[in-house]
Design a protein around this motif. Structure first.
Motif, PDB file in Angstrom:
ATOM      1  N   GLN A  23       0.831  -1.209   0.000  1.00  0.00           N
ATOM      2  CA  GLN A  23       0.000   0.000   0.000  1.00  0.00           C
ATOM      3  C   GLN A  23       0.863   1.255   0.000  1.00  0.00           C
ATOM      4  N   LYS A  24       1.925   1.269   0.792  1.00  0.00           N
ATOM      5  CA  LYS A  24       2.795   2.443   0.864  1.00  0.00           C
ATOM      6  C   LYS A  24       3.513   2.681  -0.466  1.00  0.00           C
ATOM      7  N   VAL A  25       3.999   1.606  -1.070  1.00  0.00           N
ATOM      8  CA  VAL A  25       4.696   1.750  -2.362  1.00  0.00           C
ATOM      9  C   VAL A  25       3.722   2.227  -3.440  1.00  0.00           C
ATOM     10  N   ALA A  26       2.522   1.680  -3.443  1.00  0.00           N
ATOM     11  CA  ALA A  26       1.518   2.100  -4.433  1.00  0.00           C
ATOM     12  C   ALA A  26       1.223   3.592  -4.293  1.00  0.00           C
ATOM     13  N   LEU A  27       1.019   4.052  -3.053  1.00  0.00           N
ATOM     14  CA  LEU A  27       0.734   5.476  -2.836  1.00  0.00           C
ATOM     15  C   LEU A  27       1.869   6.366  -3.332  1.00  0.00           C
ATOM     16  N   ARG A  28       3.112   5.931  -3.125  1.00  0.00           N
ATOM     17  CA  ARG A  28       4.260   6.720  -3.585  1.00  0.00           C
ATOM     18  C   ARG A  28       4.251   6.909  -5.096  1.00  0.00           C
ATOM     19  N   HIS A  29       3.630   5.963  -5.812  1.00  0.00           N
ATOM     20  CA  HIS A  29       3.592   6.025  -7.275  1.00  0.00           C
ATOM     21  C   HIS A  29       2.203   6.421  -7.800  1.00  0.00           C
ATOM     22  N   ASN A  30       1.415   7.047  -6.917  1.00  0.00           N
ATOM     23  CA  ASN A  30       0.059   7.481  -7.269  1.00  0.00           C
ATOM     24  C   ASN A  30      -0.808   6.339  -7.811  1.00  0.00           C
ATOM     25  N   LEU A  31      -0.663   5.168  -7.204  1.00  0.00           N
ATOM     26  CA  LEU A  31      -1.461   3.996  -7.555  1.00  0.00           C
ATOM     27  C   LEU A  31      -2.268   3.558  -6.338  1.00  0.00           C
ATOM     28  N   VAL A  32      -3.128   2.614  -6.550  1.00  0.00           N
ATOM     29  CA  VAL A  32      -3.904   2.036  -5.463  1.00  0.00           C
ATOM     30  C   VAL A  32      -3.617   0.538  -5.428  1.00  0.00           C
ATOM     31  N   CYS A  33      -3.408   0.020  -4.275  1.00  0.00           N
ATOM     32  CA  CYS A  33      -3.154  -1.407  -4.094  1.00  0.00           C
ATOM     33  C   CYS A  33      -4.453  -2.072  -3.634  1.00  0.00           C
ATOM     34  N   LEU A  34      -5.014  -2.962  -4.470  1.00  0.00           N
ATOM     35  CA  LEU A  34      -6.229  -3.688  -4.112  1.00  0.00           C
ATOM     36  C   LEU A  34      -5.854  -4.876  -3.241  1.00  0.00           C
ATOM     37  N   LEU A  35      -6.444  -4.946  -2.055  1.00  0.00           N
ATOM     38  CA  LEU A  35      -6.151  -6.049  -1.150  1.00  0.00           C
ATOM     39  C   LEU A  35      -7.355  -6.965  -0.942  1.00  0.00           C
ATOM     40  N   HIS A  36      -8.359  -6.812  -1.795  1.00  0.00           N
ATOM     41  CA  HIS A  36      -9.523  -7.689  -1.714  1.00  0.00           C
ATOM     42  C   HIS A  36      -9.084  -9.116  -2.077  1.00  0.00           C
ATOM     43  N   GLU A  37      -9.631 -10.113  -1.368  1.00  0.00           N
ATOM     44  CA  GLU A  37      -9.218 -11.494  -1.592  1.00  0.00           C
ATOM     45  C   GLU A  37      -9.466 -11.946  -3.024  1.00  0.00           C
ATOM     46  N   LYS A  38     -10.595 -11.566  -3.600  1.00  0.00           N
ATOM     47  CA  LYS A  38     -10.926 -11.938  -4.984  1.00  0.00           C
ATOM     48  C   LYS A  38     -11.560 -10.727  -5.662  1.00  0.00           C
ATOM     49  N   PRO A  39     -10.745  -9.793  -6.145  1.00  0.00           N
ATOM     50  CA  PRO A  39     -11.294  -8.552  -6.695  1.00  0.00           C
ATOM     51  C   PRO A  39     -12.021  -8.712  -8.029  1.00  0.00           C
ATOM     52  N   TYR A  40     -11.723  -9.763  -8.786  1.00  0.00           N
ATOM     53  CA  TYR A  40     -12.339  -9.925 -10.103  1.00  0.00           C
ATOM     54  C   TYR A  40     -12.856 -11.352 -10.264  1.00  0.00           C
ATOM     55  N   ALA A  41     -14.058 -11.493 -10.759  1.00  0.00           N
ATOM     56  CA  ALA A  41     -14.642 -12.812 -10.999  1.00  0.00           C
ATOM     57  C   ALA A  41     -13.796 -13.575 -12.018  1.00  0.00           C
ATOM     58  N   GLY A  42     -13.611 -14.858 -11.768  1.00  0.00           N
ATOM     59  CA  GLY A  42     -12.897 -15.707 -12.719  1.00  0.00           C
ATOM     60  C   GLY A  42     -11.385 -15.656 -12.618  1.00  0.00           C
ATOM     61  N   ILE A  43     -10.847 -14.841 -11.701  1.00  0.00           N
ATOM     62  CA  ILE A  43      -9.387 -14.750 -11.529  1.00  0.00           C
ATOM     63  C   ILE A  43      -9.060 -15.257 -10.126  1.00  0.00           C
ATOM     64  N   ASN A  44      -8.022 -16.070 -10.030  1.00  0.00           N
ATOM     65  CA  ASN A  44      -7.636 -16.593  -8.723  1.00  0.00           C
ATOM     66  C   ASN A  44      -7.434 -15.476  -7.719  1.00  0.00           C
ATOM     67  N   GLY A  45      -7.680 -15.789  -6.462  1.00  0.00           N
ATOM     68  CA  GLY A  45      -7.552 -14.808  -5.389  1.00  0.00           C
ATOM     69  C   GLY A  45      -6.105 -14.497  -5.050  1.00  0.00           C
ATOM     70  N   SER A  46      -5.946 -13.641  -4.064  1.00  0.00           N
ATOM     71  CA  SER A  46      -4.634 -13.162  -3.674  1.00  0.00           C
ATOM     72  C   SER A  46      -3.875 -14.146  -2.794  1.00  0.00           C
TER      73      SER A  46
END
Length: 121
Positions: A23-46
């Motif tokens: 999360q800290k690295v993402a913020l430094r690069h103006n990005l967002v880090c998704l930490l949801h276990e399964k953010p997208y249907a059909g794609i393996n979880g984290s």
């Protein structure tokens, strides 16, 4: 990053540290880090979970169900004890007791040797 084995408390700490760092690295690069276990249907979880087991010192898995009802007794007993152990205690009006009160009550029972009378619900 997928470690194969670590004790559960260490693995959980590692998960927390890695997520915080991402999360800290993402913020430094103006990005967002998704930490949801399964953010997208059909794609393996984290893989953001920890598996654990309970076994004897000679390797007998206490949470392995048996093939017959009589072989299943140990599994059911251990599972029931675990569920009872982690069920929150209740106040006199039926609300879950704050964790501090639950831990205090458990510590007092343990100190008095009263290990067999769990008052959780």
């Amino acid at each position: 990053m997928a470690p194969i084995f670590a004790t559960t408390n260490i693995a959980t700490d590692h998960n927390q540290l890695v997520m915080e760092t991402m999360q800290k690295v993402a913020l430094r690069h103006n990005l967002v880090c998704l930490l949801h276990e399964k953010p997208y249907a059909g794609i393996n979880g984290s893989g953001k979970h920890n598996n654990w087991s309970l076994s004897t010192d000679d390797g007998i898995n206490l949470l392995e169900p048996g093939r017959t009802p009589s072989e299943n007794v140990q599994f059911l007993l251990v599972l029931s004890a675990l569920i009872k152990a982690v069920t929150p205690m209740r106040t006199s009006c039926g609300r879950p007791a704050p964790m501090r009160e639950t831990i205090t009550a458990w510590a007092q029972r343990s100190a008095s040797g009263d290990h067999l009378h769990l008052h959780g619900r």
